[in-house]
Design a protein around this motif. Structure first.
Motif, PDB file in Angstrom:
ATOM      1  N   ALA A  75       0.847  -1.194   0.000  1.00 11.37           N
ATOM      2  CA  ALA A  75       0.000   0.000   0.000  1.00 11.37           C
ATOM      3  C   ALA A  75       0.881   1.243   0.000  1.00 11.37           C
ATOM      4  CB  ALA A  75      -0.914  -0.001   1.222  1.00 11.37           C
ATOM      5  N   GLY A  76       0.477   2.234  -0.756  1.00  7.51           N
ATOM      6  CA  GLY A  76       1.241   3.474  -0.865  1.00  7.51           C
ATOM      7  C   GLY A  76       2.190   3.490  -2.053  1.00  7.51           C
ATOM      8  N   THR A  77       2.458   2.316  -2.627  1.00  4.10           N
ATOM      9  CA  THR A  77       3.316   2.236  -3.806  1.00  4.10           C
ATOM     10  C   THR A  77       2.580   2.846  -4.993  1.00  4.10           C
ATOM     11  OG1 THR A  77       4.335   0.195  -3.001  1.00  4.10           O
ATOM     12  CG2 THR A  77       4.541   0.625  -5.349  1.00  4.10           C
ATOM     13  N   LEU A  78       3.315   3.503  -5.867  1.00  7.15           N
ATOM     14  CA  LEU A  78       2.714   4.057  -7.071  1.00  7.15           C
ATOM     15  C   LEU A  78       1.946   2.959  -7.806  1.00  7.15           C
ATOM     16  CD1 LEU A  78       2.712   6.625  -9.007  1.00  7.15           C
ATOM     17  CD2 LEU A  78       4.429   5.348 -10.294  1.00  7.15           C
ATOM     18  N   MET A  79       0.684   3.200  -8.134  1.00  9.23           N
ATOM     19  CA  MET A  79      -0.084   2.250  -8.932  1.00  9.23           C
ATOM     20  C   MET A  79       0.099   2.598 -10.411  1.00  9.23           C
ATOM     21  SD  MET A  79      -4.094   1.009  -8.942  1.00  9.23           S
ATOM     22  CE  MET A  79      -4.782   2.617  -8.853  1.00  9.23           C
ATOM     23  N   SER A  80      -0.283   3.807 -10.782  1.00  8.46           N
ATOM     24  CA  SER A  80      -0.136   4.209 -12.181  1.00  8.46           C
ATOM     25  C   SER A  80       0.261   5.671 -12.242  1.00  8.46           C
ATOM     26  CB  SER A  80      -1.431   3.969 -12.958  1.00  8.46           C
ATOM     27  OG  SER A  80      -2.459   4.799 -12.467  1.00  8.46           O
ATOM     28  N   ALA A  81       0.855   6.008 -13.359  1.00  6.33           N
ATOM     29  CA  ALA A  81       1.270   7.393 -13.572  1.00  6.33           C
ATOM     30  C   ALA A  81       1.135   7.716 -15.043  1.00  6.33           C
ATOM     31  CB  ALA A  81       2.707   7.601 -13.113  1.00  6.33           C
ATOM     32  N   ARG A  82       0.729   8.929 -15.271  1.00  2.43           N
ATOM     33  CA  ARG A  82       0.727   9.473 -16.630  1.00  2.43           C
ATOM     34  C   ARG A  82       1.918  10.427 -16.679  1.00  2.43           C
ATOM     35  NH1 ARG A  82      -2.133  13.840 -19.210  1.00  2.43           N
ATOM     36  NH2 ARG A  82      -2.916  14.395 -17.132  1.00  2.43           N
ATOM     37  N   VAL A  83       2.819  10.188 -17.631  1.00  2.00           N
ATOM     38  CA  VAL A  83       4.034  10.999 -17.739  1.00  2.00           C
ATOM     39  C   VAL A  83       4.197  11.494 -19.168  1.00  2.00           C
ATOM     40  CG1 VAL A  83       5.210   9.781 -15.863  1.00  2.00           C
ATOM     41  CG2 VAL A  83       5.569   9.048 -18.205  1.00  2.00           C
ATOM     42  N   ARG A  84       4.927  12.590 -19.297  1.00  2.00           N
ATOM     43  CA  ARG A  84       5.322  13.082 -20.614  1.00  2.00           C
ATOM     44  C   ARG A  84       6.828  12.898 -20.709  1.00  2.00           C
ATOM     45  NH1 ARG A  84       3.763  18.283 -20.638  1.00  2.00           N
ATOM     46  NH2 ARG A  84       1.656  17.664 -21.151  1.00  2.00           N
ATOM     47  N   LEU A  85       7.239  12.236 -21.753  1.00  2.00           N
ATOM     48  CA  LEU A  85       8.653  11.928 -21.985  1.00  2.00           C
ATOM     49  C   LEU A  85       8.948  12.224 -23.448  1.00  2.00           C
ATOM     50  CD1 LEU A  85      11.320  10.462 -21.107  1.00  2.00           C
ATOM     51  CD2 LEU A  85      10.189   8.340 -21.717  1.00  2.00           C
ATOM     52  N   GLY A  86       9.813  13.186 -23.701  1.00  2.00           N
ATOM     53  CA  GLY A  86      10.139  13.531 -25.080  1.00  2.00           C
ATOM     54  C   GLY A  86       8.942  14.029 -25.876  1.00  2.00           C
ATOM     55  N   GLY A  87       8.016  14.709 -25.206  1.00  2.00           N
ATOM     56  CA  GLY A  87       6.850  15.246 -25.883  1.00  2.00           C
ATOM     57  C   GLY A  87       5.708  14.261 -26.065  1.00  2.00           C
ATOM     58  N   GLN A  88       5.908  12.996 -25.697  1.00  6.36           N
ATOM     59  CA  GLN A  88       4.899  11.943 -25.834  1.00  6.36           C
ATOM     60  C   GLN A  88       4.381  11.557 -24.458  1.00  6.36           C
ATOM     61  OE1 GLN A  88       3.646   9.907 -28.532  1.00  6.36           O
ATOM     62  NE2 GLN A  88       2.400   9.033 -26.921  1.00  6.36           N
ATOM     63  N   GLU A  89       3.080  11.328 -24.356  1.00  7.03           N
ATOM     64  CA  GLU A  89       2.514  10.854 -23.097  1.00  7.03           C
ATOM     65  C   GLU A  89       2.560   9.337 -23.034  1.00  7.03           C
ATOM     66  OE1 GLU A  89      -1.248  12.189 -21.638  1.00  7.03           O
ATOM     67  OE2 GLU A  89      -0.736  14.287 -22.027  1.00  7.03           O
ATOM     68  N   TYR A  90       2.788   8.828 -21.812  1.00  6.58           N
ATOM     69  CA  TYR A  90       2.802   7.394 -21.534  1.00  6.58           C
ATOM     70  C   TYR A  90       2.068   7.144 -20.229  1.00  6.58           C
ATOM     71  CZ  TYR A  90       6.637   7.469 -24.854  1.00  6.58           C
ATOM     72  OH  TYR A  90       7.392   7.666 -25.974  1.00  6.58           O
ATOM     73  N   MET A  91       1.545   5.962 -20.096  1.00  9.42           N
ATOM     74  CA  MET A  91       1.009   5.479 -18.821  1.00  9.42           C
ATOM     75  C   MET A  91       1.973   4.414 -18.325  1.00  9.42           C
ATOM     76  SD  MET A  91      -1.832   6.970 -17.904  1.00  9.42           S
ATOM     77  CE  MET A  91      -2.341   5.840 -16.621  1.00  9.42           C
ATOM     78  N   LEU A  92       2.290   4.454 -17.039  1.00  8.96           N
ATOM     79  CA  LEU A  92       3.125   3.445 -16.406  1.00  8.96           C
ATOM     80  C   LEU A  92       2.332   2.840 -15.265  1.00  8.96           C
ATOM     81  CD1 LEU A  92       5.159   5.437 -17.833  1.00  8.96           C
ATOM     82  CD2 LEU A  92       6.806   4.713 -16.138  1.00  8.96           C
TER      83      LEU A  92
END
Length: 158
Positions: free
Chosen positions: A42-59
């Motif tokens: 619990a408390g660990t990142l579940m998901s993230a939306r990031v921008r990397l090099g101008g492109q969005e990704y979900m992790l």
């Protein structure tokens, strides 16, 4: 809009922090955290939306069910040899591994292609001898060397 989605075991947050050091334009846009009963604490990142090099990704930190592999890679076009050299030094640092033909893996298992922009032009040349010499030179390299590829393309390689 299509957004690539990457599944990590439990280290997506570390990957985001690391990519920020490699690509200065990396930005965390949104995050959610696991509660009790998830595949990670619990408390660990579940998901993230990031921008990397101008492109969005979900992790996603989804646990050990799936692993990243070379079937998906990031293609990073580079204009100069110093740019290639910098990515080649930074991305596999800390447990990644260099590969062949400009491919490498970072310590999180993500595959990257660090490729000179000029290579596509060389490989698609209508002269099969020029394209073939370039391909042969590339196949013998780990980190790609723009000058050596150009020499092969020109027919002046030693």
């Amino acid at each position: 809009k299509i957004t690539p989605f990457l599944w990590f075991d439990d280290d997506a947050e570390q990957a985001i922090a690391y990519y920020t050091t490699v690509f200065p334009d990396t930005k965390l846009l949104e995050e959610s955290r696991w509660g009790p009963g998830g595949p990670v604490p619990a408390g660990t990142l579940m998901s993230a939306r990031v921008r990397l090099g101008g492109q969005e990704y979900m992790l996603l930190n989804g646990g050990p069910t799936y692993r990243l592999n070379e079937a998906f890679s990031f293609f990073v076009p580079c204009e100069t040899q110093p740019e290639i050299d910098a990515y080649w030094a930074k991305l596999p640092a800390g447990g990644g591994e260099p590969g062949h033909c400009g491919w490498l893996k970072d310590r999180f298992g993500v595959s990257w292609q660090i490729i000179p922009s000029a290579l596509t032009r060389m490989l698609s040349d209508k002269d099969p001898a020029r394209a073939g010499r370039t391909a042969q030179a590339m196949m013998g390299m780990g980190k790609l060397d723009i000058a050596a590829l150009q020499a092969a393309y020109d027919g002046s390689a030693r």
